[in-house]
Design an enzyme around this catalytic site. Structure first.
Site, PDB file in Angstrom:
ATOM      1  N   CYS A 154      -3.526  -5.022   6.810  1.00  0.00           N
ATOM      2  CA  CYS A 154      -3.859  -5.660   5.538  1.00  0.00           C
ATOM      3  C   CYS A 154      -4.802  -6.831   5.810  1.00  0.00           C
ATOM      4  CB  CYS A 154      -2.580  -6.149   4.861  1.00  0.00           C
ATOM      5  SG  CYS A 154      -2.862  -7.051   3.320  1.00  0.00           S
ATOM      6  N   THR A 208       4.545  12.078   8.289  1.00  0.00           N
ATOM      7  CA  THR A 208       5.938  12.446   8.536  1.00  0.00           C
ATOM      8  C   THR A 208       6.162  12.698  10.022  1.00  0.00           C
ATOM      9  OG1 THR A 208       6.091  13.469   6.351  1.00  0.00           O
ATOM     10  CG2 THR A 208       7.758  14.082   7.967  1.00  0.00           C
ATOM     11  N   PHE A 256       0.847  -1.185   0.000  1.00  0.00           N
ATOM     12  CA  PHE A 256       0.000   0.000   0.000  1.00  0.00           C
ATOM     13  C   PHE A 256       0.891   1.247   0.000  1.00  0.00           C
ATOM     14  CE2 PHE A 256      -1.909  -3.529   2.214  1.00  0.00           C
ATOM     15  CZ  PHE A 256      -3.147  -3.648   1.607  1.00  0.00           C
ATOM     16  N   ALA A 286      -7.863 -12.456  12.670  1.00  0.00           N
ATOM     17  CA  ALA A 286      -7.237 -13.568  13.373  1.00  0.00           C
ATOM     18  C   ALA A 286      -6.645 -13.097  14.705  1.00  0.00           C
ATOM     19  CB  ALA A 286      -6.142 -14.181  12.501  1.00  0.00           C
ATOM     20  N   THR A 323      -7.991  -9.563   4.257  1.00  0.00           N
ATOM     21  CA  THR A 323      -8.449 -10.240   3.045  1.00  0.00           C
ATOM     22  C   THR A 323      -9.963 -10.197   2.938  1.00  0.00           C
ATOM     23  OG1 THR A 323      -6.550 -11.737   3.107  1.00  0.00           O
ATOM     24  CG2 THR A 323      -8.443 -12.428   1.791  1.00  0.00           C
ATOM     25  N   HIS A 338       1.295  -4.450   7.737  1.00  0.00           N
ATOM     26  CA  HIS A 338       1.673  -5.341   8.839  1.00  0.00           C
ATOM     27  C   HIS A 338       1.912  -4.477  10.076  1.00  0.00           C
ATOM     28  CE1 HIS A 338       3.414  -8.225   5.567  1.00  0.00           C
ATOM     29  NE2 HIS A 338       2.100  -8.154   5.543  1.00  0.00           N
ATOM     30  N   SER A 375      -6.843  -7.706  -1.088  1.00  0.00           N
ATOM     31  CA  SER A 375      -6.390  -7.103   0.163  1.00  0.00           C
ATOM     32  C   SER A 375      -6.875  -5.664   0.250  1.00  0.00           C
ATOM     33  CB  SER A 375      -4.857  -7.114   0.247  1.00  0.00           C
ATOM     34  OG  SER A 375      -4.374  -8.441   0.286  1.00  0.00           O
TER      35      SER A 375
END
Length: 234
Positions: A63, A164, A2, A79, A65, A117, A56
């Site tokens: 991220c 930033t 991404f 999960a 699914t 992640h 995704s």
């Protein structure tokens, strides 16, 4: 992969948790020890025109699914690993979430490389207006190992948004960002207050560079030790 440029804010419309008999709670906090659950995210028509099962979508920086979708909404599974790393288990029905589809080959790369992640959460410790901008300060948990990857004027992903870094205070485990007026209109961070948490993904380039350095050092140490043993010097 991404870019951290949020496309759309969607709405959590359903939480389906097999560990409880009440599947449509308006107030909800999931126990990560009981396993995962599914979440339906609505008001999403503008990002579903090219959607396919298995695609995704980055939701508040994670991220996820797509397992089902229709014209206006999509379903994702959460999960235990995702719940342990993020604040997604604290979402309630009606909450807004930042969404971004996976980048395509024709996407302008306006943010930075975001994997989706999430590394950890951080807590908002201050929120101060500065002209038409807002300065936010965040603090990592006491057990954090992420500070080496957080550098002034570097990148950080907060709830999926590429921002930033304006300052870092290693002693206080804190860092800051400035949210400009345009971003305030696009991101859920604008409505968060002191004490709320955000999902944090540090710059993956820094993780690879510093992680590779420590591994290379380990390989060299083992190689030197092996040679010294062969020569009977240790």
């Amino acid at each position: 992969m991404f870019t951290g440029l949020i496309e759309h804010t969607s709405t959590v419309s359903k939480i389906n948790d097999p560990s409880t008999s009440n599947h449509d709670q308006t107030k909800f906090e999931h126990d990560v020890d009981k396993g995962g659950f599914t979440m339906t995210i609505s008001d999403s028509e503008s990002i579903l025109d090219d959607c396919q099962i298995g695609d995704s979508i980055c939701v508040n920086g994670a991220c996820l699914t797509v397992t089902e979708f229709n014209k206006d909404s999509f379903v994702v599974g959460l999960a235990p690993e995702t719940l342990s790393r993020t604040n997604l288990g604290k979402l309630n029905i009606g909450d807004k979430v930042n969404c971004e589809r996976a980048m395509s080959g024709k996407t302008r790369f306006g943010g930075h490389m975001v994997q989706g992640h999430v590394d950890s959460t951080a807590t908002i410790i201050s929120r101060v207006p500065d002209g038409d901008s807002i300065r936010y300060s965040f603090q990592f948990p006491s057990e954090t190992t992420l500070l080496p990857y957080v550098i002034e004027k570097g990148y950080v992903t907060l709830d999926g948004a590429s921002l930033t870094i304006t300052f870092v205070d290693d002693a206080k485990r804190s860092f800051g960002i400035m949210l400009i007026a345009h971003s305030q209109e696009k991101l859920t961070l604008t409505n968060k207050k002191e004490g709320d948490t955000v999902n944090v993904e540090v710059d993956c380039v820094g993780k690879y560079v510093l992680g590779s350095t420590s591994r290379i050092e380990g390989l060299i140490e083992r190689a030197v030790e092996k040679k010294l043993k062969e020569k009977g010097l240790i």
